[in-house]
Enzyme design. Sequence first.
Site, PDB file in Angstrom:
ATOM      1  N   LYS A  11      37.321  31.406  52.220  1.00 56.27           N
ATOM      2  CA  LYS A  11      37.739  32.516  53.089  1.00 56.27           C
ATOM      3  C   LYS A  11      36.543  33.133  53.843  1.00 56.27           C
ATOM      4  CE  LYS A  11      41.872  33.742  50.379  1.00 56.27           C
ATOM      5  NZ  LYS A  11      42.588  34.835  49.653  1.00 56.27           N
ATOM      6  N   TYR A  51      50.726  32.637  55.712  1.00 50.53           N
ATOM      7  CA  TYR A  51      51.051  33.644  54.695  1.00 50.53           C
ATOM      8  C   TYR A  51      52.453  34.225  54.882  1.00 50.53           C
ATOM      9  CZ  TYR A  51      46.363  33.734  52.626  1.00 50.53           C
ATOM     10  OH  TYR A  51      45.211  33.411  51.948  1.00 50.53           O
ATOM     11  N   THR A  93      43.383  36.585  41.007  1.00 52.51           N
ATOM     12  CA  THR A  93      43.400  37.124  42.374  1.00 52.51           C
ATOM     13  C   THR A  93      42.460  38.317  42.499  1.00 52.51           C
ATOM     14  OG1 THR A  93      45.728  36.477  42.486  1.00 52.51           O
ATOM     15  CG2 THR A  93      44.926  37.966  44.214  1.00 52.51           C
ATOM     16  N   ASN A 114      38.615  37.680  48.490  1.00 61.02           N
ATOM     17  CA  ASN A 114      38.374  37.038  47.195  1.00 61.02           C
ATOM     18  C   ASN A 114      37.961  35.577  47.313  1.00 61.02           C
ATOM     19  OD1 ASN A 114      40.842  36.018  47.907  1.00 61.02           O
ATOM     20  ND2 ASN A 114      41.981  36.885  46.176  1.00 61.02           N
ATOM     21  N   HIS A 117      41.269  30.506  48.635  1.00 60.61           N
ATOM     22  CA  HIS A 117      42.706  30.309  48.465  1.00 60.61           C
ATOM     23  C   HIS A 117      42.907  28.970  47.771  1.00 60.61           C
ATOM     24  CE1 HIS A 117      46.990  29.780  49.319  1.00 60.61           C
ATOM     25  NE2 HIS A 117      46.661  28.524  49.579  1.00 60.61           N
ATOM     26  N   GLU A 128      51.062  23.098  52.540  1.00 61.19           N
ATOM     27  CA  GLU A 128      49.836  23.703  53.077  1.00 61.19           C
ATOM     28  C   GLU A 128      48.895  22.643  53.638  1.00 61.19           C
ATOM     29  OE1 GLU A 128      48.482  26.175  49.807  1.00 61.19           O
ATOM     30  OE2 GLU A 128      50.096  27.625  50.147  1.00 61.19           O
TER      31      GLU A 128
HETATM   32  N1  UDP Z   1      46.054  40.032  48.384  1.00 63.49           N
HETATM   33  C1  UDP Z   1      45.699  41.318  48.763  1.00 63.49           C
HETATM   34  N2  UDP Z   1      46.147  42.377  48.016  1.00 63.49           N
HETATM   35  C2  UDP Z   1      46.952  42.208  46.918  1.00 63.49           C
HETATM   36  C3  UDP Z   1      47.319  40.907  46.544  1.00 63.49           C
HETATM   37  C4  UDP Z   1      46.857  39.837  47.299  1.00 63.49           C
HETATM   38  O1  UDP Z   1      44.972  41.497  49.742  1.00 63.49           O
HETATM   39  O2  UDP Z   1      47.332  43.200  46.290  1.00 63.49           O
HETATM   40  C5  UDP Z   1      45.568  38.886  49.180  1.00 63.49           C
HETATM   41  C6  UDP Z   1      44.439  38.120  48.488  1.00 63.49           C
HETATM   42  O3  UDP Z   1      43.522  37.677  49.477  1.00 63.49           O
HETATM   43  C7  UDP Z   1      45.195  36.974  47.861  1.00 63.49           C
HETATM   44  C8  UDP Z   1      46.251  36.689  48.916  1.00 63.49           C
HETATM   45  O4  UDP Z   1      46.633  37.972  49.382  1.00 63.49           O
HETATM   46  O5  UDP Z   1      44.351  35.881  47.593  1.00 63.49           O
HETATM   47  C9  UDP Z   1      47.482  35.944  48.439  1.00 63.49           C
HETATM   48  O6  UDP Z   1      48.005  36.623  47.313  1.00 63.49           O
HETATM   49  P1  UDP Z   1      48.534  35.810  46.038  1.00 63.49           P
HETATM   50  O7  UDP Z   1      49.276  36.796  45.197  1.00 63.49           O
HETATM   51  O8  UDP Z   1      49.266  34.593  46.489  1.00 63.49           O
HETATM   52  O9  UDP Z   1      47.187  35.454  45.261  1.00 63.49           O
HETATM   53  P2  UDP Z   1      46.378  34.075  45.049  1.00 63.49           P
HETATM   54  O10 UDP Z   1      47.383  32.967  44.906  1.00 63.49           O
HETATM   55  O11 UDP Z   1      45.481  33.905  46.274  1.00 63.49           O
HETATM   56  O12 UDP Z   1      45.559  34.315  43.808  1.00 63.49           O
END
Ligand code: UDP
Length: 140
Positions: A11, A51, A93, A114, A117, A128
Amino acid sequence: MATERTFSIIKPDATRRNLTGAVTKMLEEAGLRVVASKRIQMTQAQAEGFYAVHKERPFFNDLVSFMISGPVVVQVLEGEDAVAANRKVMGATNPAQAEEGTIRKAYAESIEANSVHGSDSLDNAKIEIDFFFKPEEIVG
Ligand code: UDP
């Protein structure tokens, strides 16, 4: 165990800090092979499409803005149980909850920024990968 392919994004927070190599090294050390990779500037439409599953979530607009705030590196990773292996090395996450030895523990700045992805299922991995790569761009 089965050989799988999964999809990864390094990212903008990580590319900005010149961590593409460091993140990729952790992926490789987790048994994953980079079989396709390209550095791109995502468009708003691409980020919103990618997304789309999160479009009703409160963090959606900020997440899209973040994902287009700088270059990303999209990758196809191959290995034994690649989907689970990638999720494990990524970490939780929220980096505050990520385990030692994970990419997010080492590098993530926040729950949004974070660093990586990774697809959460084999079905989503296929979707994807197809979103960003043509078959001939993947060389196993
Ligand atoms: N995200 C965020 N705030 C939140 C939860 C998620 O900004 O409260 C963002 C974060 O960058 C995350 C992405 O949205 O990686 C996708 O969320 P997901 O729950 O799918 O988490 P991941 O699979 O990336 O761990």
